[in-house]
Design a protein around this motif. Structure first.
Motif, PDB file in Angstrom:
ATOM      1  N   PHE A   1      49.060  38.132  33.429  1.00 30.23           N
ATOM      2  CA  PHE A   1      47.939  39.003  33.755  1.00 30.23           C
ATOM      3  C   PHE A   1      46.617  38.378  33.316  1.00 30.23           C
ATOM      4  CE2 PHE A   1      51.716  41.558  32.901  1.00 30.23           C
ATOM      5  CZ  PHE A   1      51.869  42.194  34.122  1.00 30.23           C
ATOM      6  N   GLU A   2      45.647  38.368  34.205  1.00 32.46           N
ATOM      7  CA  GLU A   2      44.329  37.824  33.912  1.00 32.46           C
ATOM      8  C   GLU A   2      43.316  38.964  33.823  1.00 32.46           C
ATOM      9  OE1 GLU A   2      40.964  34.861  35.877  1.00 32.46           O
ATOM     10  OE2 GLU A   2      43.089  34.583  36.362  1.00 32.46           O
ATOM     11  N   ILE A   3      42.613  39.048  32.698  1.00 28.79           N
ATOM     12  CA  ILE A   3      41.617  40.101  32.501  1.00 28.79           C
ATOM     13  C   ILE A   3      40.464  39.902  33.480  1.00 28.79           C
ATOM     14  CG2 ILE A   3      40.005  41.159  30.877  1.00 28.79           C
ATOM     15  CD1 ILE A   3      42.928  41.593  30.156  1.00 28.79           C
ATOM     16  N   VAL A   4      40.117  40.965  34.177  1.00 28.07           N
ATOM     17  CA  VAL A   4      39.008  40.929  35.120  1.00 28.07           C
ATOM     18  C   VAL A   4      37.775  41.608  34.530  1.00 28.07           C
ATOM     19  CG1 VAL A   4      38.193  41.697  37.394  1.00 28.07           C
ATOM     20  CG2 VAL A   4      40.546  40.893  37.110  1.00 28.07           C
ATOM     21  N   ASP A   5      37.965  42.769  33.920  1.00 27.19           N
ATOM     22  CA  ASP A   5      36.830  43.509  33.394  1.00 27.19           C
ATOM     23  C   ASP A   5      37.333  44.595  32.463  1.00 27.19           C
ATOM     24  OD1 ASP A   5      34.220  44.289  32.989  1.00 27.19           O
ATOM     25  OD2 ASP A   5      33.722  44.392  35.116  1.00 27.19           O
TER      26      ASP A   5
ATOM     27  N   ASP B   1      47.430  40.785  38.366  1.00 26.21           N
ATOM     28  CA  ASP B   1      48.786  40.276  38.221  1.00 26.21           C
ATOM     29  C   ASP B   1      48.914  39.038  39.101  1.00 26.21           C
ATOM     30  OD1 ASP B   1      51.530  39.779  38.409  1.00 26.21           O
ATOM     31  OD2 ASP B   1      52.059  41.888  38.226  1.00 26.21           O
ATOM     32  N   THR B   2      48.920  37.874  38.471  1.00 25.59           N
ATOM     33  CA  THR B   2      48.914  36.623  39.240  1.00 25.59           C
ATOM     34  C   THR B   2      50.241  36.359  39.929  1.00 25.59           C
ATOM     35  OG1 THR B   2      49.556  35.363  37.269  1.00 25.59           O
ATOM     36  CG2 THR B   2      47.195  35.602  37.696  1.00 25.59           C
ATOM     37  N   GLN B   3      51.318  37.000  39.485  1.00 29.69           N
ATOM     38  CA  GLN B   3      52.610  36.786  40.117  1.00 29.69           C
ATOM     39  C   GLN B   3      52.809  37.683  41.329  1.00 29.69           C
ATOM     40  OE1 GLN B   3      55.844  37.032  37.318  1.00 29.69           O
ATOM     41  NE2 GLN B   3      55.210  35.206  36.192  1.00 29.69           N
ATOM     42  N   LEU B   4      52.402  38.953  41.207  1.00 35.67           N
ATOM     43  CA  LEU B   4      52.611  39.902  42.297  1.00 35.67           C
ATOM     44  C   LEU B   4      51.365  40.136  43.137  1.00 35.67           C
ATOM     45  CD1 LEU B   4      54.865  42.540  40.496  1.00 35.67           C
ATOM     46  CD2 LEU B   4      55.554  40.617  41.937  1.00 35.67           C
ATOM     47  N   GLY B   5      50.222  39.543  42.723  1.00 34.25           N
ATOM     48  CA  GLY B   5      49.009  39.630  43.521  1.00 34.25           C
ATOM     49  C   GLY B   5      48.458  41.025  43.659  1.00 34.25           C
ATOM     50  N   ARG B   6      48.301  41.740  42.556  1.00 35.67           N
ATOM     51  CA  ARG B   6      47.806  43.100  42.615  1.00 35.67           C
ATOM     52  C   ARG B   6      46.963  43.396  41.380  1.00 35.67           C
ATOM     53  NH1 ARG B   6      53.507  46.317  41.388  1.00 35.67           N
ATOM     54  NH2 ARG B   6      53.753  45.666  39.209  1.00 35.67           N
ATOM     55  N   ASN B   7      46.070  44.351  41.505  1.00 37.84           N
ATOM     56  CA  ASN B   7      45.304  44.820  40.353  1.00 37.84           C
ATOM     57  C   ASN B   7      46.152  45.803  39.550  1.00 37.84           C
ATOM     58  OD1 ASN B   7      42.987  43.396  40.971  1.00 37.84           O
ATOM     59  ND2 ASN B   7      42.146  45.038  42.242  1.00 37.84           N
TER      60      ASN B   7
ATOM     61  N   VAL C   1      51.966  58.880  34.876  1.00 39.73           N
ATOM     62  CA  VAL C   1      51.583  57.476  34.805  1.00 39.73           C
ATOM     63  C   VAL C   1      52.838  56.625  34.693  1.00 39.73           C
ATOM     64  CG1 VAL C   1      50.447  55.739  33.392  1.00 39.73           C
ATOM     65  CG2 VAL C   1      49.333  57.920  33.809  1.00 39.73           C
ATOM     66  N   LYS C   2      52.908  55.574  35.477  1.00 38.80           N
ATOM     67  CA  LYS C   2      54.046  54.662  35.460  1.00 38.80           C
ATOM     68  C   LYS C   2      53.718  53.456  34.601  1.00 38.80           C
ATOM     69  CE  LYS C   2      58.035  52.965  36.656  1.00 38.80           C
ATOM     70  NZ  LYS C   2      59.243  53.538  36.041  1.00 38.80           N
ATOM     71  N   VAL C   3      54.666  53.011  33.785  1.00 40.83           N
ATOM     72  CA  VAL C   3      54.502  51.788  32.998  1.00 40.83           C
ATOM     73  C   VAL C   3      55.362  50.702  33.638  1.00 40.83           C
ATOM     74  CG1 VAL C   3      54.920  50.686  30.774  1.00 40.83           C
ATOM     75  CG2 VAL C   3      53.948  52.981  30.856  1.00 40.83           C
ATOM     76  N   TYR C   4      54.716  49.609  34.058  1.00 36.79           N
ATOM     77  CA  TYR C   4      55.435  48.498  34.663  1.00 36.79           C
ATOM     78  C   TYR C   4      56.073  47.581  33.626  1.00 36.79           C
ATOM     79  CZ  TYR C   4      52.639  49.614  38.845  1.00 36.79           C
ATOM     80  OH  TYR C   4      52.045  50.236  39.911  1.00 36.79           O
TER      81      TYR C   4
ATOM     82  N   LYS D   1      46.086  56.517  53.778  1.00 33.38           N
ATOM     83  CA  LYS D   1      45.779  55.393  52.915  1.00 33.38           C
ATOM     84  C   LYS D   1      45.630  55.918  51.509  1.00 33.38           C
ATOM     85  CE  LYS D   1      42.337  51.850  51.941  1.00 33.38           C
ATOM     86  NZ  LYS D   1      41.033  51.298  52.300  1.00 33.38           N
ATOM     87  N   GLU D   2      46.470  55.461  50.595  1.00 34.75           N
ATOM     88  CA  GLU D   2      46.357  55.860  49.194  1.00 34.75           C
ATOM     89  C   GLU D   2      45.412  54.870  48.540  1.00 34.75           C
ATOM     90  OE1 GLU D   2      46.931  58.192  47.144  1.00 34.75           O
ATOM     91  OE2 GLU D   2      48.395  59.225  48.270  1.00 34.75           O
ATOM     92  N   ALA D   3      44.209  55.306  48.256  1.00 36.19           N
ATOM     93  CA  ALA D   3      43.230  54.384  47.699  1.00 36.19           C
ATOM     94  C   ALA D   3      43.408  54.223  46.213  1.00 36.19           C
ATOM     95  CB  ALA D   3      41.824  54.904  47.994  1.00 36.19           C
ATOM     96  N   GLY D   4      43.079  53.038  45.753  1.00 34.14           N
ATOM     97  CA  GLY D   4      42.914  52.818  44.338  1.00 34.14           C
ATOM     98  C   GLY D   4      44.177  52.603  43.561  1.00 34.14           C
ATOM     99  N   THR D   5      45.339  52.554  44.158  1.00 39.82           N
ATOM    100  CA  THR D   5      46.516  52.323  43.359  1.00 39.82           C
ATOM    101  C   THR D   5      46.719  50.842  43.195  1.00 39.82           C
ATOM    102  OG1 THR D   5      47.881  52.367  45.325  1.00 39.82           O
ATOM    103  CG2 THR D   5      47.626  54.422  44.153  1.00 39.82           C
ATOM    104  N   ALA D   6      47.371  50.483  42.102  1.00 39.45           N
ATOM    105  CA  ALA D   6      47.526  49.078  41.809  1.00 39.45           C
ATOM    106  C   ALA D   6      48.608  48.450  42.639  1.00 39.45           C
ATOM    107  CB  ALA D   6      47.840  48.885  40.344  1.00 39.45           C
ATOM    108  N   ILE D   7      49.451  49.268  43.252  1.00 37.56           N
ATOM    109  CA  ILE D   7      50.495  48.730  44.099  1.00 37.56           C
ATOM    110  C   ILE D   7      50.605  49.642  45.303  1.00 37.56           C
ATOM    111  CG2 ILE D   7      51.870  47.782  42.238  1.00 37.56           C
ATOM    112  CD1 ILE D   7      53.598  50.273  42.412  1.00 37.56           C
ATOM    113  N   ALA D   8      51.435  49.283  46.240  1.00 38.35           N
ATOM    114  CA  ALA D   8      51.641  50.163  47.366  1.00 38.35           C
ATOM    115  C   ALA D   8      52.565  51.263  46.934  1.00 38.35           C
ATOM    116  CB  ALA D   8      52.239  49.397  48.520  1.00 38.35           C
ATOM    117  N   GLN D   9      52.159  52.084  46.069  1.00 36.06           N
ATOM    118  CA  GLN D   9      53.082  53.026  45.467  1.00 36.06           C
ATOM    119  C   GLN D   9      52.585  54.430  45.583  1.00 36.06           C
ATOM    120  OE1 GLN D   9      53.773  51.970  41.433  1.00 36.06           O
ATOM    121  NE2 GLN D   9      53.186  53.942  40.919  1.00 36.06           N
ATOM    122  N   PRO D  10      51.913  55.182  45.033  1.00 41.59           N
ATOM    123  CA  PRO D  10      51.831  56.577  44.890  1.00 41.59           C
ATOM    124  C   PRO D  10      52.305  57.355  46.030  1.00 41.59           C
ATOM    125  CG  PRO D  10      49.848  55.710  44.208  1.00 41.59           C
ATOM    126  CD  PRO D  10      50.767  54.623  44.546  1.00 41.59           C
TER     127      PRO D  10
END
Length: 665
Positions: free
Chosen positions: A51-55, A70-76, A130-133, A364-373
């Motif tokens: 994981f790379e810190i963005v802000d 997430d540099t492996q899965l390509g998601r925020n 809240v989900k913990v990955y 469109k589910e906006a703002g989720t870190a994955i295609a999930q909610p």
């Protein structure tokens, strides 16, 4: 627990597509509003494992939340670091060190609680939790990774409304929250910090998510006697102020806080603090204070939830739901080592514009870190069964300040749901809208609004003579066991064909239905029912409305998870696709079909659509010519994997009717 990959390194900021800089284009953080403790935050570009810190997007007294890539899965994602500012500080580029030896035990206890809370939350799958990955320890502290949510708190959402929300809006808010709490409570875990600022309404859908699972905060507060940090006056019931044998904490503790949230939404203020009410109770019941604006049943249920003494409240969230007249999919089991049912992937809508006839859009589910909610609605969390019952004592791990606060850029204009004229070819006498009024200042949970200027219209009190005031189910409606006689067929009608399919069903597969009511007032009452089956399989629900329009209601573009276990009860429609009775008045005829194998219905002329598939009239006429006394093309055929030699065609079925009637006034 840690690995070499979990060590922190400083990496140059990526500028490639999909990297953190791209993420910055869609996020404006709240850095300006953060406290002085933000000086301990890791700089952008820091790497924590993959994981790379963005802000920096959130900070509190017990931890810091970052937007990370997430540099492996390509998601925020949102990455939470445990760093209680009063006890520890940053040493060097990444290490966290306790400020003083006398704080060591408190710091370690909080760290352990932080990890235990992450482990617990990682086991649950519900779209309003809240989900913990992932979580791990490194650099003298610990981290957890969660979805990145965008939205506003319920508190802020209510402040933006020009008037209190109506009952239908509050019901749409409460349903997923109650179901999420039922999942927690089934594992003997209690949130114990429910408040409007700990409920996020996701941008785009309005779906509520419970935040602030702050286990470390609670443990540290307990060890330092800092109870003011933990308790929220007005929301905390009396049993949270001290451990008293006569007043244990339990599901009723969260029931009180949830009632206080509704009270705040209606009255614009919290109820009197519970401790003060023990001495002199100044609480004015909502049944009198808000009479006329909400049904008496709803208000009395909230008053009951806010009883001062624990034993005088509903003893479970399921009991509260029943008093409110809310149908929920309560978990059949608690979560066990692994998460139970995977959540449904849903294609929902970006906005709900009225009836089922007109909601053939893509969500469109906006703002989720994955295609999930819900979380891609995939964490859509289906209110699903959880595997394995755990009776593990009360989860003292209350809440890790997820603080996954959303971007501060102004959210989209708050608008209202407006019904539109439906095309004649797809009509259904059921309105897909989350509010009993046509307009609402704030989009109801799981809804996007359309008109910013529409006034709030409060629902009128329900007429007791029209719809049962309680959801006490009627007698079970079961599939007929009679077989067809003779070799002649009656002329085809959509409603008649539903009855014929039920007679073609296998009588050994017992399908039953319980109804909220056999009548529903147009524009006011929901069409709700529960189904169960004696055999596991796949549930399908069809509707023929008074105008003869023929539609598959379930599964649909918003809700694909139609699996049903033997003995399981499904409450339908689910909150993602609520239905109100709509014009024209008359009988709404339903067929519930439970098949041992998945089915497809193209032989009946069904045309798939983004939300609710339909049977066009011309296609119905063509399919009707294929009928025989022992076969209906509208019953579909099993769909099995290629090469399957034995594809079962067994199904059970039941029919029922809900009459749409015009309100008396």
């Amino acid at each position: 627990m840690s690995s070499p990959d979990d060590k922190t390194v400083i990496a140059p900021k990526s500028s490639g597509p999909g990297g953190p800089q791209d993420a910055d284009r869609t996020l404006v953080t709240q850095s300006a509003a953060l406290s002085a403790n933000a000086q301990h935050a890791l700089p952008a570009g820091t790497r924590l494992g993959e994981f790379e810190i963005v802000d920096l997007i959130g900070e509190g007294g017990f931890g810091i939340v970052y937007l990370a890539y997430d540099t492996q899965l390509g998601r925020n994602v949102a990455l939470k670091e445990y760093i209680p500012a009063a006890l520890a500080a940053r040493v060097g580029t990444s290490e966290v060190s306790v400020r003083s030896e006398r704080h060591e035990d408190t710091f370690r206890a909080g760290l352990k609680s932080f990890i235990n809370e992450a482990r617990l939350l990682a086991r649950f799958d519900h779209h309003s939790l809240v989900k913990v990955y992932r979580f791990w320890e490194a650099n003298g502290t610990a981290y957890m990774v969660m979805p990145y949510y965008e939205g506003i708190t319920l508190r802020d959402g209510l402040r933006r409304m020009s008037a209190p929300p109506d009952e239908a809006w509050l019901t749409a808010l409460l349903t997923p929250l109650i179901e999420a709490l039922a999942v927690l409570h089934a594992s003997q875990c209690y949130h114990r910090d429910i408040a409007p600022d700990n409920i996020m309404l996701l941008q785009g859908s309005g779906r509520p998510v419970l935040l602030d699972f702050g286990a470390a905060r609670r443990v540290i507060g307990d060890m330092t006697q800092a109870l003011t940090v933990i308790l929220k006056p007005g929301y905390a019931p009396v049993e949270q102020y001290a451990e008293v044998a006569a007043m244990k904490q339990g599901p009723w503790t969260d029931v009180y806080a949830l009632g206080a949230v509704v009270y705040f939404a209606i009255q614009g203020k919290t109820p009197p603090p519970s401790v003060g009410r023990l001495m002199s109770d100044t609480y004015v019941p909502l049944a009198s204070a808000a009479a006329g604006r909400y049904t008496d049943q709803f208000l009395r249920a909230i008053d009951h939830a806010l009883a001062v003494r624990p034993e005088n409240r509903p003893q479970s969230v399921e009991a509260l739901a029943s008093e409110l007249g809310i149908f929920i999919d309560a978990p059949a089991h608690a979560a066990s080592g692994a998460t139970a049912h995977a959540p449904t992937a849903v294609a929902g809508t970006d906005s709900r514009t009225g009836t089922l006839r007109t909601t053939q859009t893509t969500r469109k589910e906006a703002g989720t870190a994955i295609a999930q909610p819900p979380s891609a609605d995939a964490a859509a969390g289906n209110r699903r069964k959880r595997a394995g019952l755990i009776a593990a004592g009360v989860c003292l791990v209350a809440l890790v300040a997820t603080g996954i606060w959303f971007a501060t850029r102004p959210p989209p204009p708050v608008t209202a749901v407006k019904a539109t004229t439906p095309p004649a070819s797809v009509g259904i006498a059921a309105s897909l809208q989350p509010s009993s009024s046509a307009d609402s200042r704030l989009a109801a949970p799981d809804t996007v609004a359309q008109n910013a200027t529409a006034p709030i219209v409060q629902p009128e009190a329900r007429a007791p003579a029209t719809v049962a005031e309680t959801p006490a189910p009627l007698a079970s409606i079961s599939a007929p066991a009679a077989s067809l006689a003779g070799n002649t067929l009656d002329p085809f009608t959509p409603g008649g064909e539903l009855e014929r399919i039920a007679k073609l069903a296998d009588p050994s597969i017992h399908v039953s239905v319980t109804l909220r009511s056999t009548t529903a007032r147009i524009g006011r009452d929901p069409l709700q029912f529960r189904i169960s089956s004696s055999r596991s399989g796949y549930a399908y629900v069809f509707l023929v409305d008074p105008a003869g329009e023929y539609t598959m209601l379930f599964p649909n573009g918003r809700d694909h998870n139609n699996k049903i276990a033997a003995g399981q009860t499904l409450s339908l429609p689910r909150p993602r696709w609520p239905m109100l009775a709509a014009d024209p008045p008359g009988p709404n005829r339903f067929l519930v079909l439970v098949s041992t194998a998945p089915r497809e219905f193209s032989a009946g002329g069904m045309k798939p659509a983004a939300d609710f598939s339909i049977f066009p009239e011309a296609a119905q006429r063509d399919a009707a010519t294929q009928r025989t006394p022992q076969y209906s093309p509208f019953a579909g055929k099993p769909r099995c994997a290629a090469g399957t030699t034995d594809c079962p065609d067994d199904f059970g079925a039941a029919t029922f009717t809900i009459e749409a009637v015009r309100p008396a006034n």
